[in-house]
Design a protein around this motif. Structure first.
Motif, mmCIF file in Angstrom:
data_model
loop_
_atom_site.group_PDB
_atom_site.id
_atom_site.type_symbol
_atom_site.label_atom_id
_atom_site.label_comp_id
_atom_site.label_asym_id
_atom_site.label_seq_id
_atom_site.Cartn_x
_atom_site.Cartn_y
_atom_site.Cartn_z
ATOM 1 N N ASP A 138 0.819 -1.214 0.000
ATOM 2 C CA ASP A 138 0.000 0.000 0.000
ATOM 3 C C ASP A 138 0.850 1.260 0.000
ATOM 4 O OD1 ASP A 138 -2.636 -1.425 0.355
ATOM 5 O OD2 ASP A 138 -1.650 -2.034 2.214
ATOM 6 N N GLY A 139 2.058 1.158 -0.544
ATOM 7 C CA GLY A 139 2.999 2.271 -0.471
ATOM 8 C C GLY A 139 2.620 3.489 -1.268
ATOM 9 N N ASP A 140 1.793 3.346 -2.297
ATOM 10 C CA ASP A 140 1.452 4.499 -3.129
ATOM 11 C C ASP A 140 0.287 5.305 -2.582
ATOM 12 O OD1 ASP A 140 -0.074 2.154 -3.764
ATOM 13 O OD2 ASP A 140 -0.929 3.240 -5.466
ATOM 14 N N THR A 141 -0.488 4.736 -1.662
ATOM 15 C CA THR A 141 -1.671 5.431 -1.147
ATOM 16 C C THR A 141 -1.606 5.731 0.344
ATOM 17 O OG1 THR A 141 -2.783 3.299 -0.792
ATOM 18 C CG2 THR A 141 -3.152 4.392 -2.913
ATOM 19 N N ALA A 142 -0.674 5.138 1.064
ATOM 20 C CA ALA A 142 -0.614 5.309 2.520
ATOM 21 C C ALA A 142 -0.382 6.766 2.911
ATOM 22 C CB ALA A 142 0.495 4.434 3.103
ATOM 23 N N GLY A 143 -1.045 7.180 3.979
ATOM 24 C CA GLY A 143 -0.851 8.536 4.482
ATOM 25 C C GLY A 143 0.323 8.647 5.427
ATOM 26 N N ILE A 144 0.779 7.507 5.962
ATOM 27 C CA ILE A 144 1.934 7.463 6.858
ATOM 28 C C ILE A 144 2.995 6.592 6.200
ATOM 29 C CG2 ILE A 144 2.795 6.746 9.116
ATOM 30 C CD1 ILE A 144 -0.078 7.109 10.171
ATOM 31 N N LEU A 145 4.197 7.138 6.061
ATOM 32 C CA LEU A 145 5.283 6.385 5.421
ATOM 33 C C LEU A 145 6.421 6.195 6.415
ATOM 34 C CD1 LEU A 145 6.535 5.054 2.931
ATOM 35 C CD2 LEU A 145 7.392 7.318 2.252
#
Length: 347
Positions: A138-145
């Protein structure tokens, strides 16, 4: 050591199964979080979670594996959330409430292009991060990285930083959302040292629950089909040769479930054999799902290779999941260092 299926866990399994059966995939995540609190099961109450354990999350993941329903549970509520719990109470207090209620999705950038998870792909120097992480759930949509670095630390990175590029990738398994995250001198907020080896064990155990669920459902669908497909005047399931093959698959699935449950129990108990059991679960559950999915394709005949039938979805999940968090052969190699060396002359 194995996971006890208490009345509460059996009820959780039933409720999640019913929800997945009656809910369109795009509406599953809000309902899982709002009605069941699935994202917060393994998050302590002081951080907005339910205060249960990874055993309860295991139950949910197994049900999600049965239906191949795409949700951020594995990447956000397990991988990222556990990374925060293992690293920084302050960051956990700030970030986990949103992860627990599902209003925020977190992603952990870690592996390189070679698919190895023992050495992070990103380097850190004075708070500046450089490198390209692959297979980010979910790396392209996550709000926390969150980013794991080669020095064993965990960093938080602003997703709006212009030095951060997040690109969704086309995957073989269309039910698994993955991305490539490129950091070109991005500013990182160091959260603290993170025990990445233990975090990978957590990830492997959680993934094994999905694999067991998928293998069990693939076998069920195959058995159902052999009861209705007629050849030479009788259902093909009546042929003894096929009965033997299906029986072998049943043994594989049940042994994989035992391996997965044993690893989950050891993990939650903090048992010293956790790394070995996690590796065993990763290897055996990966190989089991691949074997069951391959037989599913073969025993369904021509319909098994059509886009309209679900068989190809389980086959693709099997091969995609096998590579996630390290290829099974990497974990077999790891097992050689974890298991005791037999004494010469012993059986």
């Amino acid at each position: 050591m194995t996971m006890e299926l208490t009345e509460e866990r059996l009820a959780l399994r039933e409720v999640v199964g019913d929800l997945l059966a009656l809910t369109p995939p795009e509406k599953v995540w809000p309902r899982l979080c709002g009605e069941i609190g699935a994202a917060g099961l393994a998050i302590p109450e002081r951080y907005g979670g339910a205060g249960a354990s990874l055993l309860e999350t295991h139950i949910v993941l197994e049900q999600l594996g049965r239906t191949l329903t795409p949700t951020p549970l594995l990447g956000s509520a397990v991988l990222a959330a556990q990374a925060l719990l293992l690293t920084s109470p302050a960051a956990a207090e700030r970030l986990l409430p949103g992860i627990a209620d599902g209003s925020q999705v977190a992603a952990l950038a870690w592996a390189g292009a070679d698919g190895r998870w023992d050495v992070p792909a990103v380097t850190a120097s004075d708070g500046t991060l450089r490198g390209t992480a692959h297979y980010v759930l979910d790396g392209d949509t996550a709000g926390i990285l969150l980013v794991a670095t080669r020095d064993g630390a965990l960093y938080e990175v602003d997703t709006a930083d212009p030095a951060v590029t997040r690109t969704a990738v086309t995957t073989v398994d269309l039910t698994r959302r993955l991305a490539v995250v490129e950091l070109r001198g991005a500013a990182g907020r160091r959260l603290g040292p993170c025990p990445l080896a233990h975090l990978r064990d957590i990830a492997c155990v959680a993934l094994s629950a999905e694999q067991v669920g998928a293998a069990a459902r693939a076998l069920e669908l195959t058995v159902e089909y052999t009861r209705t497909r007629v050849q030479f005047g009788q259902p093909i399931g009546a042929f003894q040769a096929l009965q033997h093959r299906l029986a072998d698959l049943h043994i594989l699935v049940e042994s994989a479930r035992s391996a997965s449950y044993a690893a989950a129990s050891a993990l939650v108990a903090g048992a010293p054999e956790t790394p070995a059991l996690a590796a065993v679960a990763k290897v055996h559950c990966s190989e089991t799902l691949q074997a069951v999915a391959a037989e599913m394709i073969q025993l369904h005949g021509g319909i098994g290779i059509t886009w309209e039938h679900d068989a190809h979805r389980y086959f693709k999940r099997a091969h995609g999941a096998a590579h996630l968090f390290g290829h099974p052969r990497d974990h077999v190699t790891r097992l050689s260092t974890l298991l005791p060396t037999p004494t010469p002359g012993t059986p």
